[in-house]
Design a protein around this motif. Structure first.
Motif, PDB file in Angstrom:
ATOM      1  N   UNK A  57       0.809  -1.184   0.021  1.00 11.49           N
ATOM      2  CA  UNK A  57       0.031   0.114   0.094  1.00 11.49           C
ATOM      3  C   UNK A  57       0.800   1.263   0.293  1.00 11.49           C
ATOM      4  N   UNK A  58       0.401   2.445  -0.041  1.00 18.76           N
ATOM      5  CA  UNK A  58       0.945   3.505  -0.173  1.00 18.76           C
ATOM      6  C   UNK A  58       0.807   4.386   1.232  1.00 18.76           C
ATOM      7  N   UNK A  59       0.396   3.687   2.377  1.00 17.76           N
ATOM      8  CA  UNK A  59       0.224   4.211   3.550  1.00 17.76           C
ATOM      9  C   UNK A  59       1.462   4.374   4.363  1.00 17.76           C
ATOM     10  N   UNK A  60       1.491   5.205   5.319  1.00 15.06           N
ATOM     11  CA  UNK A  60       2.691   5.235   6.317  1.00 15.06           C
ATOM     12  C   UNK A  60       2.597   4.334   7.254  1.00 15.06           C
ATOM     13  N   UNK A  61       3.865   3.672   7.517  1.00 10.57           N
ATOM     14  CA  UNK A  61       3.926   2.658   8.622  1.00 10.57           C
ATOM     15  C   UNK A  61       5.100   3.118   9.395  1.00 10.57           C
ATOM     16  N   UNK A  62       5.002   2.365  10.685  1.00  6.82           N
ATOM     17  CA  UNK A  62       6.080   2.576  11.628  1.00  6.82           C
ATOM     18  C   UNK A  62       6.973   1.390  11.593  1.00  6.82           C
ATOM     19  N   UNK A  63       8.066   1.606  11.696  1.00  5.83           N
ATOM     20  CA  UNK A  63       9.068   0.647  11.786  1.00  5.83           C
ATOM     21  C   UNK A  63       9.830   1.022  13.017  1.00  5.83           C
ATOM     22  N   UNK A  64      10.031  -0.168  13.979  1.00  8.15           N
ATOM     23  CA  UNK A  64      10.475   0.353  15.210  1.00  8.15           C
ATOM     24  C   UNK A  64      12.011  -0.362  15.220  1.00  8.15           C
ATOM     25  N   UNK A  65      12.930   0.600  15.619  1.00  8.22           N
ATOM     26  CA  UNK A  65      14.411   0.198  15.667  1.00  8.22           C
ATOM     27  C   UNK A  65      14.763   0.200  17.034  1.00  8.22           C
ATOM     28  N   UNK A  66      15.372  -0.944  17.769  1.00  9.49           N
ATOM     29  CA  UNK A  66      15.931  -1.009  18.995  1.00  9.49           C
ATOM     30  C   UNK A  66      17.190  -1.375  18.978  1.00  9.49           C
ATOM     31  N   UNK A  67      17.973  -0.932  19.818  1.00 13.02           N
ATOM     32  CA  UNK A  67      19.372  -1.350  20.009  1.00 13.02           C
ATOM     33  C   UNK A  67      19.600  -1.525  21.418  1.00 13.02           C
ATOM     34  N   UNK A  68      20.360  -2.608  21.960  1.00 12.41           N
ATOM     35  CA  UNK A  68      20.734  -2.894  23.155  1.00 12.41           C
ATOM     36  C   UNK A  68      22.232  -3.138  23.319  1.00 12.41           C
ATOM     37  N   UNK A  69      22.663  -2.932  24.595  1.00  8.92           N
ATOM     38  CA  UNK A  69      24.166  -3.475  24.764  1.00  8.92           C
ATOM     39  C   UNK A  69      24.292  -4.063  26.013  1.00  8.92           C
ATOM     40  N   UNK A  70      24.576  -5.336  25.856  1.00 11.48           N
ATOM     41  CA  UNK A  70      24.793  -6.141  27.099  1.00 11.48           C
ATOM     42  C   UNK A  70      26.276  -6.767  27.073  1.00 11.48           C
ATOM     43  N   UNK A  71      26.981  -6.218  28.029  1.00  8.78           N
ATOM     44  CA  UNK A  71      28.395  -6.663  28.183  1.00  8.78           C
ATOM     45  C   UNK A  71      29.124  -5.936  26.827  1.00  8.78           C
TER      46      UNK A  71
END
Lengths: 140, 109
Positions: A57-71
């Protein structure tokens, strides 16, 4: 564990948002420049794929980016509500072919898999969830 | 990304400065392929100031290489930074491109 996330629109210009988000993160978490370049590259390839191919479709969508640091391990995840697509199943290009026989394209996902230590995909409740892990101490 | 184009020793030298990514690869393609279209058949792409490349940028290098090979032209790359060289290597591109370590070497050989 340290954790940061950001919500992106399915617009290719958001690559600039990703780059500045990573720059800030690299400064806060003291990530080496070579590692920053690698994760920027992996994210550019993954995000570009979503923007260009995930939505009919031509709609706006949300894309979630997450970054974590462990050790000394970074975990980077992208979640999108596009069509189901598992990049870990993509066919790898034959990188031994001559100039004439090499097809144009098909390198993006291949680079993600080469650069990151571990790439994991799951389809979860209508979302594609792609997680990529990278050891901070791994030479780039 | 900025491009600087100079002519020296029968070669057209394209100096690429900055990041080559999905957002500017089309612009890079237009400029490089434009040189080939107008008949610049001996090209050197100087990557000494290229600090980032993604698959969209690599694609343009391959396009130029294919076009020049097909027209008996010549494409050389020079001066790749180690991180860029590594990406070319991963992609198998170090096998299909002529890569020199200095601009002088690419002009003389």
């Amino acid at each position: 564990m340290e954790h940061q996330e950001i919500s992106l629109k399915n617009k290719i210009e958001e690559l600039e948002t990703i780059t500045s988000f990573l720059d800030q993160l690299a400064e806060a978490w003291l990530l080496p420049p070579a590692l920053l370049m690698s994760i920027n590259l992996a994210l550019e390839e993954a995000f570009t794929n979503i923007v260009y191919y995930a939505y009919a479709d031509q709609a706006t969508h949300q894309i979630e980016l997450s970054i974590s640091k462990q050790g000394d391990k970074l975990k980077i995840c992208l979640a999108d509500d596009g069509q189901p697509y598992d990049p870990t199943q993509a066919k790898a290009p034959d990188i031994k072919l001559s100039t004439e026989d090499r097809p144009i394209g098909g390198l993006g996902i291949f680079l993600i898999r080469k650069i990151m230590d571990n790439v994991h995909y799951q389809r979860d409740n209508g979302y594609n969830l792609l997680c990529m892990e990278k050891q901070i101490s791994t030479p780039n | 990304m900025t491009l600087n184009i100079i002519h020296s020793g029968g070669f057209t030298i394209v100096q690429v400065d900055g990041h080559l990514n999905t957002l500017n690869a089309a612009d890079f393609e237009t400029q490089v392929m434009g040189l080939v279209e107008r008949g610049d058949m001996k090209l050197i792409i100087d990557c000494s100031k290229l600090s980032y490349i993604s698959s969209s940028g690599l694609r343009v290098f391959l396009l130029a290489q294919k076009k020049l090979r097909a027209n008996k032209g010549l494409l050389k790359l020079c001066c790749l930074q180690p991180s860029i060289h590594e990406i070319f290597d991963m992609s198998g591109f170090t096998q299909i491109f002529l890569i020199e370590t200095t601009l002088e070497a690419s002009l003389t050989s």
